[in-house]
Design an enzyme around this catalytic site. Sequence first.
Site, mmCIF file in Angstrom:
data_model
loop_
_atom_site.group_PDB
_atom_site.id
_atom_site.type_symbol
_atom_site.label_atom_id
_atom_site.label_comp_id
_atom_site.label_asym_id
_atom_site.label_seq_id
_atom_site.Cartn_x
_atom_site.Cartn_y
_atom_site.Cartn_z
ATOM 1 N N GLU A 74 -3.933 3.489 -8.627
ATOM 2 C CA GLU A 74 -5.238 4.060 -8.299
ATOM 3 C C GLU A 74 -5.392 5.417 -8.957
ATOM 4 O O GLU A 74 -4.539 6.300 -8.813
ATOM 5 C CB GLU A 74 -5.417 4.192 -6.794
ATOM 6 C CG GLU A 74 -6.772 4.796 -6.426
ATOM 7 C CD GLU A 74 -6.968 4.984 -4.938
ATOM 8 O OE1 GLU A 74 -7.801 5.841 -4.557
ATOM 9 O OE2 GLU A 74 -6.305 4.280 -4.148
ATOM 10 N N HIS B 117 -0.871 10.666 -2.812
ATOM 11 C CA HIS B 117 -2.195 10.245 -2.363
ATOM 12 C C HIS B 117 -3.139 11.387 -2.024
ATOM 13 O O HIS B 117 -4.224 11.508 -2.604
ATOM 14 C CB HIS B 117 -2.081 9.323 -1.143
ATOM 15 C CG HIS B 117 -3.417 8.928 -0.597
ATOM 16 N ND1 HIS B 117 -4.020 9.602 0.448
ATOM 17 C CD2 HIS B 117 -4.279 7.951 -0.980
ATOM 18 C CE1 HIS B 117 -5.205 9.058 0.688
ATOM 19 N NE2 HIS B 117 -5.380 8.052 -0.150
ATOM 20 N N ASP C 173 -0.834 5.967 -6.164
ATOM 21 C CA ASP C 173 -1.921 6.916 -6.410
ATOM 22 C C ASP C 173 -1.486 7.899 -7.487
ATOM 23 O O ASP C 173 -0.441 8.538 -7.356
ATOM 24 C CB ASP C 173 -2.255 7.663 -5.124
ATOM 25 C CG ASP C 173 -2.592 6.720 -3.985
ATOM 26 O OD1 ASP C 173 -3.753 6.290 -3.927
ATOM 27 O OD2 ASP C 173 -1.698 6.406 -3.171
ATOM 28 N N GLU D 160 0.988 -0.665 -4.770
ATOM 29 C CA GLU D 160 -0.203 0.137 -5.020
ATOM 30 C C GLU D 160 0.192 1.596 -4.911
ATOM 31 O O GLU D 160 0.837 1.999 -3.935
ATOM 32 C CB GLU D 160 -1.291 -0.215 -3.998
ATOM 33 C CG GLU D 160 -2.629 0.479 -4.216
ATOM 34 C CD GLU D 160 -2.762 1.789 -3.448
ATOM 35 O OE1 GLU D 160 -3.722 2.523 -3.706
ATOM 36 O OE2 GLU D 160 -1.887 2.095 -2.593
ATOM 37 N N HIS E 33 0.828 -1.208 0.000
ATOM 38 C CA HIS E 33 0.000 0.000 0.000
ATOM 39 C C HIS E 33 0.864 1.260 0.000
ATOM 40 O O HIS E 33 1.572 1.535 0.975
ATOM 41 C CB HIS E 33 -0.889 -0.026 1.242
ATOM 42 C CG HIS E 33 -1.840 1.104 1.358
ATOM 43 N ND1 HIS E 33 -1.895 1.915 2.473
ATOM 44 C CD2 HIS E 33 -2.789 1.554 0.503
ATOM 45 C CE1 HIS E 33 -2.844 2.816 2.309
ATOM 46 N NE2 HIS E 33 -3.399 2.623 1.124
#
Length: 293
Positions: A159, A91, A78, A76, A49
């Site tokens: 993401e 993020h 952003d 993962e 993450h």
Amino acid sequence: MRFTVLTEPDGRRSARRAGAVVAVLSGLALALTTTTAHAAPGDPDVIAHRGSSGMAPENTAAAIDLAVRQHADFVEIDVQQTKDGKLVNFHDCTMERTTNIEDLYPGRPRYRVSDFTWKELQRLDAGTWFHKKYAGEPLITLDDVIHRIDRTRTGLLAEISPCSHYTDIATDLADHLTTKPAYLNRALTRHQLAVQSFQPDDAHAFHTRLPAIPIGILDADRPTDTELQQLSTWADQINPQHTVTDQTLVDRIHQLGMNINVWTVDEPGAIRTMTNLGVDGIITDYPQTLTQP
């Protein structure tokens, strides 16, 4: 959060597509569909993450590199966009929490990524907030992330930022990825690339542009069965918060031919519970918890 499920393509967003890349992706699409649905039970993918963000400052090169060394299956990240169009890995919708932006640029009316050029953002310290040993750790671009994981065992789960001031970021991300046909070919062949979003319209826009890349829907709430059935007509993953996930939800998502990655799972007990439920991926701040004996 409740879904607004799209059942028809958005004509405004299905415009241009890079021909050579689409030919490559289309050729891989059939093979990828056979790996989208849940197959045999086994260890879930370990998804770091924001990189290994429990041990290094989130979404920085340090966190990405550490996740790779810890043998995470995916990092993962952003995706946001600067004022001059650079796609960066960040993020929050504003930058005060994890950078020194207020000190460097005092008096600015807003501190969003999109309010600054990439040249301005390159001056930021994105590490000191986490620990003094990371002082001076810079922000990195999407291209930096790809460079660091390409040709490793670690894939990418990107993401699309849900920050409301972005309007075309989903298609901008898709268009940017089409400029990297060699990476796309490698990543898709090895099943090392997927994209996710909290916004179904952004996810659908991306999917319309690049249907060969697996697309996931994030949700903090438990999706209804009606939503799951509608999403299963085009989405590849449902990625809910682990606290709303149980065996019934996991089984239903698999029954509909989709995968499930749960977030953000850090406690050993919760990790064991999610693994026993048969989820396909665990998004965690501490990937080493799952990868190290």
